[in-house]
Design an enzyme around this catalytic site. Structure first.
Site, PDB file in Angstrom:
ATOM      1  N   ASP A   2     -11.213 -13.131   0.980  1.00 23.91           N
ATOM      2  CA  ASP A   2     -10.965 -11.910   0.219  1.00 23.91           C
ATOM      3  C   ASP A   2     -12.173 -10.986   0.046  1.00 23.91           C
ATOM      4  O   ASP A   2     -12.077  -9.791   0.300  1.00 23.91           O
ATOM      5  CB  ASP A   2     -10.380 -12.273  -1.156  1.00 23.91           C
ATOM      6  N   CYS A  39       7.956  -1.803 -10.104  1.00 22.21           N
ATOM      7  CA  CYS A  39       6.627  -1.305 -10.475  1.00 22.21           C
ATOM      8  C   CYS A  39       6.690  -0.426 -11.719  1.00 22.21           C
ATOM      9  O   CYS A  39       7.404   0.581 -11.740  1.00 22.21           O
ATOM     10  CB  CYS A  39       6.023  -0.510  -9.316  1.00 22.21           C
ATOM     11  N   CYS A  98      -1.659   1.734  -9.601  1.00 19.69           N
ATOM     12  CA  CYS A  98      -1.325   0.317  -9.701  1.00 19.69           C
ATOM     13  C   CYS A  98      -1.970  -0.305 -10.937  1.00 19.69           C
ATOM     14  O   CYS A  98      -3.159  -0.105 -11.195  1.00 19.69           O
ATOM     15  CB  CYS A  98      -1.798  -0.394  -8.440  1.00 19.69           C
TER      16      CYS A  98
END
Length: 389
Positions: free
Chosen positions: A152, A216, A232
């Site tokens: 990551d 969302c 987000c």
């Protein structure tokens, strides 16, 4: 030899034929399973030719927000060989961290803090990287080839690579989805100079479903398969270093670190198992922590509570910012005193968000009285006071 996802980890001895490639693949399956991984697959470094272009479009649109490192590492992210020219094969490994319940149920408890499932225990970077090193070391010893491991934080596009390797596909929420593990997978990769037979890529199985998009809370998907990180909740509560924009505060609710809504909404989760690794299961004190307790954390207490946790990386000030937004959304007057105390916090980020929280918990006259007792000099905090009135 090509191995489907369902065959991962199924072989305890080399397949019929006993070729060197088959024996090496069986070895990889065995060692990955022993290390705690739930899937392993192989792809080539040239398997994601469109990934760099798509990432460049994402950055050009400004969807990356303040994550400048995405633009700075654009060239290396687009082609694994730019990161390490000698790489010949990429082994992608996945670890299931599926929860034992629907994590969205906590959203119905506004006096409690919702922490993203992946952050409810130790930092997964440490867990996955340690296990990757173990598998990579054994591969190097067996083959004599060089290896590098990535989790990551390196400029590796692990989701496109995982799709190319066949572990899953990037769903409409842009996260990896697996037919075996749903949307709950940690990914890591081993780059190697060994020439390994690649697996077949996975195909998209989202169909007409748009459950993740509709879930969302801040409408962060301008289109399927496209994410505007600036909207987000995960970006707003983790990567974003400044105040959370007013337009998103109420929609954030009690989500104080990340958001699981789009992941949890995925119908493929019905096939996911609860995480088998004890290290990946939620700490009891982070499942549903009371906002009242978190509002009392000073820097030392914050560091102690989140030692070894990914939450520690955002620091106490950003963390308190998030908790204050949740407190303001709680409609719980018992939290007002803690929020009032934070109006005098040394950090302008905390003071400013405390203004918003208090404005949601007290009436206008009480708020005016609090303002008159203060001699605020920071322009950002003064802007919060102005907006509150």
């Amino acid at each position: 030899m090509r191995t489907s996802i369902s065959e991962n980890f199924s072989a305890t001895r080399p397949p019929a034929g006993g070729s060197a490639g088959a024996r090496l693949r069986a070895f990889l399956n065995r060692e990955a399973k022993a290390a705690g991984f739930d899937a392993v697959a192989i792809t080539s470094p040239d398997a994601i030719p469109l990934a760099g272009e798509r990432l460049a479009e994402f950055v050009a649109a400004g969807f990356h927000g303040s994550m400048a490192w995405m633009q700075e590492t654009l060239a290396r992210r687009g082609d694994p060989r730019a990161l390490w020219p000698e790489v010949r094969s990429i082994i992608v490994l996945a670890m299931n961290y599926g929860p034992d319940h629907d994590p969205r149920t906590i959203l119905e408890k506004p006096d409690r803090a919702a922490i993203s499932v992946y952050a409810q225990n130790r930092d997964y970077h440490d867990i996955v990287k340690g296990k990757l090193k173990g598998v990579a070391g054994k591969l190097a010893a067996r083959t004599g080839c060089d290896v590098k491991v990535f989790v990551d934080t390196a400029p590796v596009m692990e989701k496109p690579l995982a799709e190319a390797a066949g572990i899953g596909w990037q769903g409409k929420h842009t996260n990896l989805v697996s037919r075996e593990h749903g949307s709950w997978l940690f990914l890591g990769s081993i780059f190697t100079t060994a020439e390994l037979e690649p697996d077949r890529p996975e195909t998209d199985h989202c169909g007409t479903c748009r459950a993740c998009l509709d879930a969302c809370p801040t409408d962060a998907f301008p289109a399927p398969y496209r994410l505007d990180a600036r909207r987000c909740v995960s970006y707003l509560t983790i990567e974003n270093k400044g105040p959370i924009p007013l337009e998103f505060r109420e929609a954030i609710g009690n989500r104080i670190y990340g958001c699981d809504d789009c992941l949890a909404a995925c119908p493929w989760n019905k096939f996911a198992r609860e995480a088998s690794e004890a290290k990946l299961r939620a700490r009891d004190d982070l499942r549903e922590p009371p906002l009242a307790d978190l509002l009392e954390l000073d820097d030392a207490a914050f560091r102690e509570k989140f030692s070894g946790s990914p939450i520690k990386r955002i620091g106490r000030d950003r963390f308190l910012r998030n908790v204050l937004v949740a407190a303001g959304n709680s409609a719980d007057p018992s939290l007002a005193e803690s929020c009032i105390r934070l109006l005098d916090d040394p950090a302008p980020l905390v003071r400013g968000t405390a203004v918003w929280a208090v404005s949601k918990l007290l009436d206008r006259n009480e708020l005016k009285g609090l303002f008159e007792k203060r001699n605020e000099a920071d322009d950002t905090v003064l802007g919060e006071w102005k907006a509150a009135f």
